[in-house]
Design a protein around this motif. Structure first.
Motif, PDB file in Angstrom:
ATOM      1  N   LEU B 240       0.833  -1.209   0.000  1.00  0.00           N
ATOM      2  CA  LEU B 240       0.000   0.000   0.000  1.00  0.00           C
ATOM      3  C   LEU B 240       0.867   1.259   0.000  1.00  0.00           C
ATOM      4  N   ALA B 241       1.942   1.226   0.796  1.00  0.00           N
ATOM      5  CA  ALA B 241       2.823   2.399   0.855  1.00  0.00           C
ATOM      6  C   ALA B 241       3.397   2.676  -0.524  1.00  0.00           C
ATOM      7  N   GLU B 242       3.776   1.616  -1.189  1.00  0.00           N
ATOM      8  CA  GLU B 242       4.356   1.793  -2.508  1.00  0.00           C
ATOM      9  C   GLU B 242       3.320   2.357  -3.480  1.00  0.00           C
ATOM     10  N   LEU B 243       2.082   1.848  -3.377  1.00  0.00           N
ATOM     11  CA  LEU B 243       1.016   2.359  -4.235  1.00  0.00           C
ATOM     12  C   LEU B 243       0.757   3.843  -3.959  1.00  0.00           C
ATOM     13  N   MET B 244       0.794   4.213  -2.692  1.00  0.00           N
ATOM     14  CA  MET B 244       0.513   5.584  -2.307  1.00  0.00           C
ATOM     15  C   MET B 244       1.558   6.554  -2.827  1.00  0.00           C
ATOM     16  N   VAL B 245       2.815   6.174  -2.692  1.00  0.00           N
ATOM     17  CA  VAL B 245       3.913   7.082  -3.011  1.00  0.00           C
ATOM     18  C   VAL B 245       4.384   6.888  -4.443  1.00  0.00           C
ATOM     19  N   GLY B 246       4.219   5.688  -4.953  1.00  0.00           N
ATOM     20  CA  GLY B 246       4.688   5.416  -6.293  1.00  0.00           C
ATOM     21  C   GLY B 246       6.098   4.868  -6.335  1.00  0.00           C
ATOM     22  N   ARG B 247       6.689   4.628  -5.163  1.00  0.00           N
ATOM     23  CA  ARG B 247       8.003   3.994  -5.082  1.00  0.00           C
ATOM     24  C   ARG B 247       8.126   3.404  -3.687  1.00  0.00           C
ATOM     25  N   SER B 248       9.172   2.617  -3.456  1.00  0.00           N
ATOM     26  CA  SER B 248       9.250   1.996  -2.139  1.00  0.00           C
ATOM     27  C   SER B 248       9.888   2.964  -1.143  1.00  0.00           C
ATOM     28  N   VAL B 249       9.476   2.848   0.115  1.00  0.00           N
ATOM     29  CA  VAL B 249       9.916   3.768   1.159  1.00  0.00           C
ATOM     30  C   VAL B 249      10.539   2.963   2.284  1.00  0.00           C
ATOM     31  N   LYS B 250      11.698   3.430   2.753  1.00  0.00           N
ATOM     32  CA  LYS B 250      12.330   2.736   3.878  1.00  0.00           C
ATOM     33  C   LYS B 250      11.978   3.448   5.184  1.00  0.00           C
ATOM     34  N   PRO B 251      11.715   2.687   6.237  1.00  0.00           N
ATOM     35  CA  PRO B 251      11.466   3.339   7.529  1.00  0.00           C
ATOM     36  C   PRO B 251      12.772   3.901   8.083  1.00  0.00           C
ATOM     37  N   PRO B 252      12.670   4.958   8.933  1.00  0.00           N
ATOM     38  CA  PRO B 252      13.903   5.527   9.488  1.00  0.00           C
ATOM     39  C   PRO B 252      14.558   4.540  10.443  1.00  0.00           C
ATOM     40  N   ALA B 253      15.878   4.542  10.494  1.00  0.00           N
ATOM     41  CA  ALA B 253      16.607   3.623  11.377  1.00  0.00           C
ATOM     42  C   ALA B 253      17.654   4.398  12.152  1.00  0.00           C
ATOM     43  N   PRO B 254      17.284   4.875  13.340  1.00  0.00           N
ATOM     44  CA  PRO B 254      18.273   5.616  14.118  1.00  0.00           C
ATOM     45  C   PRO B 254      19.401   4.697  14.595  1.00  0.00           C
ATOM     46  N   ALA B 255      20.646   5.122  14.370  1.00  0.00           N
ATOM     47  CA  ALA B 255      21.778   4.334  14.852  1.00  0.00           C
ATOM     48  C   ALA B 255      21.883   4.529  16.362  1.00  0.00           C
ATOM     49  N   PRO B 256      22.246   3.476  17.093  1.00  0.00           N
ATOM     50  CA  PRO B 256      22.396   3.667  18.536  1.00  0.00           C
ATOM     51  C   PRO B 256      23.575   4.593  18.841  1.00  0.00           C
ATOM     52  N   LEU B 257      23.330   5.606  19.651  1.00  0.00           N
ATOM     53  CA  LEU B 257      24.366   6.568  20.026  1.00  0.00           C
ATOM     54  C   LEU B 257      24.257   6.772  21.527  1.00  0.00           C
ATOM     55  N   SER B 258      25.370   6.985  22.195  1.00  0.00           N
ATOM     56  CA  SER B 258      25.244   7.252  23.634  1.00  0.00           C
ATOM     57  C   SER B 258      25.059   8.743  23.835  1.00  0.00           C
ATOM     58  N   PRO B 259      24.093   9.110  24.694  1.00  0.00           N
ATOM     59  CA  PRO B 259      23.780  10.525  24.871  1.00  0.00           C
ATOM     60  C   PRO B 259      24.941  11.303  25.467  1.00  0.00           C
ATOM     61  N   GLY B 260      25.080  12.569  25.023  1.00  0.00           N
ATOM     62  CA  GLY B 260      26.163  13.421  25.507  1.00  0.00           C
ATOM     63  C   GLY B 260      25.698  14.328  26.624  1.00  0.00           C
ATOM     64  N   GLU B 261      26.344  15.506  26.737  1.00  0.00           N
ATOM     65  CA  GLU B 261      25.980  16.417  27.830  1.00  0.00           C
ATOM     66  C   GLU B 261      24.610  17.038  27.536  1.00  0.00           C
ATOM     67  N   PRO B 262      23.942  17.534  28.586  1.00  0.00           N
ATOM     68  CA  PRO B 262      22.609  18.106  28.377  1.00  0.00           C
ATOM     69  C   PRO B 262      22.682  19.392  27.560  1.00  0.00           C
ATOM     70  N   VAL B 263      21.723  19.582  26.625  1.00  0.00           N
ATOM     71  CA  VAL B 263      21.640  20.852  25.916  1.00  0.00           C
ATOM     72  C   VAL B 263      20.429  21.658  26.381  1.00  0.00           C
ATOM     73  N   LEU B 264      19.380  20.956  26.783  1.00  0.00           N
ATOM     74  CA  LEU B 264      18.203  21.664  27.282  1.00  0.00           C
ATOM     75  C   LEU B 264      17.810  21.064  28.617  1.00  0.00           C
ATOM     76  N   GLU B 265      17.654  21.911  29.624  1.00  0.00           N
ATOM     77  CA  GLU B 265      17.171  21.427  30.922  1.00  0.00           C
ATOM     78  C   GLU B 265      16.030  22.316  31.396  1.00  0.00           C
ATOM     79  N   LEU B 266      14.895  21.687  31.680  1.00  0.00           N
ATOM     80  CA  LEU B 266      13.795  22.401  32.307  1.00  0.00           C
ATOM     81  C   LEU B 266      13.725  21.930  33.749  1.00  0.00           C
TER      82      LEU B 266
END
Lengths: 349, 526
Positions: B240-266
């Motif tokens: 269905l996705a292919e029919l909708m878009v007209g080509r095949s679509v890959k889902p996003p694949a986040p690479a595992p990364l270790s979190p760094g220092e905080p950038v936003l703190e509430l």
């Protein structure tokens, strides 16, 4: 029939819209002219001749156009920022008031210093007059259409009070008029033995200057962004309220300058009939010009020509010169329709 | 008036060769569809594929340029919603058309009685409403004010309104866009009851999982054309996705990364609303480098306030916002930009871009005072245009050039413009508020990959989204907003969609099951 928005308005159509509107207005008013029994073509011929047909007619039209360019710019600048300033008439009188006060002989300065000072005083007075409604708008959301419109009457009454009292000319033989401005405060004539004065050069210079500011500077950039989408402008980090107030000062200042220039270039002293509605006609000028600073010059010349030409026509034919008011009002209505047609496409079904 | 085709239940609706043109755009191109009694037809397609146009033609809001519609064997006069109603077609719009200040009963009965009757038959209307409500399992309180109802309840009122007018064909336009997963499941139950009673349902969607959850047949539209009609059971997502878009679509694949220092703190951030309940209520939240934090929740639970806070549009009434370790005292949007926050607004049309201005003008909107773009108050237009050309190239914005008027761009290209405006400067924090709402699959995957690239480059991403699939696909940790509070951060692999749904509905007692060890409280959670 239904209207569909155009994705883009071609330049030719933008230029054609005011011309089409004017032609339509002339055609509609031809019915009124015909009703008086006068031959339509001859009436319009006389109108045209009266507006531009001679050296005298031409200078009269240009003189009449000078305040209209300035009030037209005042409306255009404000409307661009979606600040609906209907109070140019009042701001004009405040500018005129400042001119007769500052230029009225209390300062003994040479012309090269006094004239700019008087003009600046006129601008400041007009600008401050609009600043009040603008502050109320940005702080409390008060509708500026109402406040600026009503302020016109307040200003007229104030001027009337001063002309009967503090500013009344002791040599005026009892007429409600101010003392004339000092000779050094007068704007020089552009053409000898006509009424055409240097105010026209100021107005033309300002329209070019405003066009450059609008397209080339970050001031103009901010103004356009705030006028087109204040939310996006605020999101991007522009100080929207400050820009609004700045625009108000500029718009009111231009209208105030129109008043000061009328005093120092033409009338010499202040009366209650200084302006035959220049402030309101400025709105028509701005709309016909589609809020473009250079277009304002053309629109002001057109409207001035109608008024001056209609006077000449009414002297020669049994057509009252009120036809000028009707023509101007009809062209505004036609322009609104033409603007709609320029932005939308008529489709059947 | 039985169906001319043999076999199967009666054909209740037949669209034949429907075409509709808007200027140069062919919104519907010779579309033919049939709908049978008892059938749920899912109309699937990307934004701009022509789904809503087709349904608006069916309901008489638009007149088709070509083609005919038959309802229950009789031709339907074009361009008349009244005729559509009389023919038994009911429509539930994406944005509800209810009067908040009237009761449920009044909303449903309004317009069904003659103007000239002096007395309205309230008793009869109430009986009829309660009967329908019971028959289809659509629980409502007839005397409640619509303004006091939840979104799910309002939708039930809309459906009952259509049923009250004897609708036998029900059209639902993106019905789940505003619902929690549990509410959506409830809606699908309702649809099954309706079809068991012989009604036919068309529902418009661009979400694949709903198509499988609720429909018997799926019709896929692409660029105004009907590209396929399949029994739902005989197809799958990828197809269905292919029919909708007209080509095949890959889902996003986040690479595992270790979190760094905080950038936003509430820390303990509260934003008052003027009402009893604050918009944000003592919220704690930390976003680190190399990390995507997803904020899930039904809209109106404080997400907008959170986004405006991080955008610099509002300031906290209590608590502290810190960026890269330094406390932000008098935040404004320009200050946030200077501090390295890339902001993707929720509403790209009204807050993100000035449609009437050129592409290049919009691209410098956050930095026009930068010496690169202006000197002594004069814009450096050539430099700005050159910058625009680079961004257009790098972010693949499809437009005629830097001088194109922005409002002529498609939604996806507008979003690329916003990405280009903010991501081109290597931000430390990205605030992405509903970054893919209303975008088609191609543009969605582009936005996702850009966000993940920025995460890999060291930015922290605060992703606020109502699309749970998006959050679970991108986020390292999830927090759920409810009544202005945020749950502790939940690792994305430890929480399921149904658990998120319960949290979104305020059942925070299940946090104990998700986080068995003593959690660091991320808000003054229940």
């Amino acid at each position: 029939m239904r209207l569909e928005p155009r994705t883009d308005t071609p330049l030719a159509l933008r230029l054609l819209a005011p011309i089409g509107a004017v032609v339509a207005a002339l055609a509609l008013c031809a019915l009124l002219v015909a009703w008086t029994g006068a031959p339509v073509l001859r009436a319009y011929g006389l109108l045209f001749e009266g507006a531009v047909g001679s050296r005298f007619a031409l200078t009269e039209t240009l003189t009449r156009a000078t305040p209209l360019i300035l009030t037209g710019l005042a409306a255009a600048v404000a409307f661009r920022a979606k600040l609906w300033n209907i109070g140019a008439e009042g701001q004009l009188y405040m500018g005129a008031l400042a001119a007769v006060v500052v230029g009225g002989g209390m300062l003994d300065l040479p012309g090269w210093a006094l004239v700019p000072l008087v003009m600046i005083a006129g601008m400041a007075a007009g600008g401050v007059t609009l600043l009040g409604p603008a502050v109320l708008k940005v702080r409390f959301g008060v509708d500026e259409v109402v406040t600026t419109l009503l302020l016109n009457f307040v200003v007229l009454l104030l001027v009337s009070m001063l002309l009967e009292g503090a500013l009344k000319d002791p040599m005026g033989m009892g007429w409600p008029q101010s003392a004339p401005v000092a000779e050094a405060a007068e704007l020089p004539k552009l053409v000898a033995r006509t009424r055409l004065h240097a105010g026209l050069a100021i107005a033309l210079g300002l329209s070019v200057l405003l066009w450059l500011v609008d397209t080339r500077t970050i001031w103009g950039y901010e103004n356009r962004a705030v006028g087109a989408n204040p939310r996006a402008a605020a999101f991007a980090g522009m100080p929207v309220n400050r820009i609004m107030l700045r625009t108000a000062l500029l718009s009111g200042g231009l209208a105030g300058l129109a008043g000061a220039a009328e005093i120092c270039g033409l009338k010499g002293y202040l009366t209650l009939d200084l302006s035959p509605g220049f402030g309101y006609s400025g709105i028509v000028v701005a709309m016909l010009a589609q809020l473009h600073p250079i277009g304002v010059v053309g629109a002001a010349l057109f409207i001035a020509g109608i008024f001056v030409g209609a006077d000449a026509m009414s002297r020669a034919m049994p057509v009252p010169n009120y036809i000028a008011d009707v023509l101007v009002a009809t062209s505004l209505l036609c322009m609104l329709v033409a603007g709609l047609l320029a932005r939308y496409r008529l489709r059947r079904g | 008036m039985s169906s001319p085709t043999t076999g199967g239940p009666e054909v209740v609706l037949r669209l034949a060769g429907i075409s509709k043109r808007f200027g140069p755009l062919l919104a519907n191109d010779a579309i033919s569809l049939t709908l049978r009694a008892g059938e749920v037809l899912a109309l699937l397609g990307e934004n701009g594929a022509g789904k809503t146009t087709l349904m608006n033609i069916l309901f008489g809001h638009y007149v088709a340029d070509e083609g005919t519609i038959e309802a229950f064997g009789r031709p339907l006069p074009p361009g008349s919603p009244r005729a559509a109603l009389a023919a038994g077609i009911g429509m539930v719009h994406q944005h509800f058309t209810l009067a908040d200040n009237l009761s449920v009963l009044d909303n449903i009965a309004v317009g069904t009685e003659s103007l000239w009757r002096l007395r309205s038959d309230r008793g009869g209307a109430r009986r009829r409403l309660l009967d329908l409500s019971q028959r289809f399992g659509l629980a409502v309180r007839p005397d409640a004010l619509v303004g006091d109802l939840s979104v799910g309840e309002r939708q039930r009122v809309e459906i009952l309104k259509a049923l009250y007018r004897d609708a036998r064909i029900l059209i639902l336009d993106e019905p789940t866009a505003v619902l929690t997963p549990q509410e959506s499941a409830g809606l699908f139950d309702t649809l099954r009851r309706l079809t068991a009673d012989g009604l036919a349902v068309v529902f418009i969607s661009h979400k694949m999982n709903e198509v499988f959850a609720a429909s018997d047949t799926v019709a896929v539209l692409r660029a105004g054309r009907l590209v396929a009609t399949h029994p739902t059971a005989s197809t799958d997502r990828a197809k269905l996705a292919e029919l909708m878009v007209g080509r095949s679509v890959k889902p996003p694949a986040p690479a595992p990364l270790s979190p760094g220092e905080p950038v936003l703190e509430l820390a303990g951030v509260t934003v008052a609303s003027g009402h009893a309940r604050p918009l944000l209520d003592a919220v704690d939240l930390t976003v680190r480098r190399h990390q995507v934090i997803g904020v899930a929740g039904v809209s109106g639970n404080g997400q907008s306030a959170l986004a405006e806070l991080v955008s610099g549009l509002i300031r906290p009434d209590a608590g502290q916002v810190s960026l890269k370790g330094s406390v932000v005292h008098h935040a404004d949007p320009a200050d946030m930009v200077r501090r390295g926050v890339a902001r993707i607004p929720e509403d790209r049309h009204s807050a993100g871009l000035v449609g009437a201005m050129a592409v290049w003008e919009n691209l410098i909107a956050e930095r026009y005072r930068d010496p690169a773009f202006s000197r002594f108050g004069v814009l450096r237009r050539d430099a700005a245009r050159a910058h625009a050309r680079r961004v257009i190239e790098e972010f693949d914005v499809r437009c005629p050039g830097p001088d194109a008027r922005t409002q002529l761009l498609s939604g996806g290209n507008m979003q690329k413009l916003i990405l280009g405006r903010t991501l081109a400067y290597g931000p430390d924090l990205i605030l992405a508020s509903q970054p893919t709402r209303g975008l088609d699959i191609g543009a969605v995957s582009y936005v996702h990959s850009r966000l993940l690239d920025a995460r890999a480059a060291g930015a922290g991403v605060l992703l606020i989204s109502e699309d749970l699939d998006e959050i679970l696909a991108l986020a390292d940790c999830v927090t759920v907003a409810y009544h202005g509070r945020l749950t502790p951060l939940l690792p994305h692999d430890r929480v399921s969609v149904s658990q998120l749904g319960l949290l979104m509905a305020g059942h925070w007692d299940i946090l104990r099951d998700i986080l068995p060890e003593t959690p660091r409280e991320n808000g003054n959670a229940a």
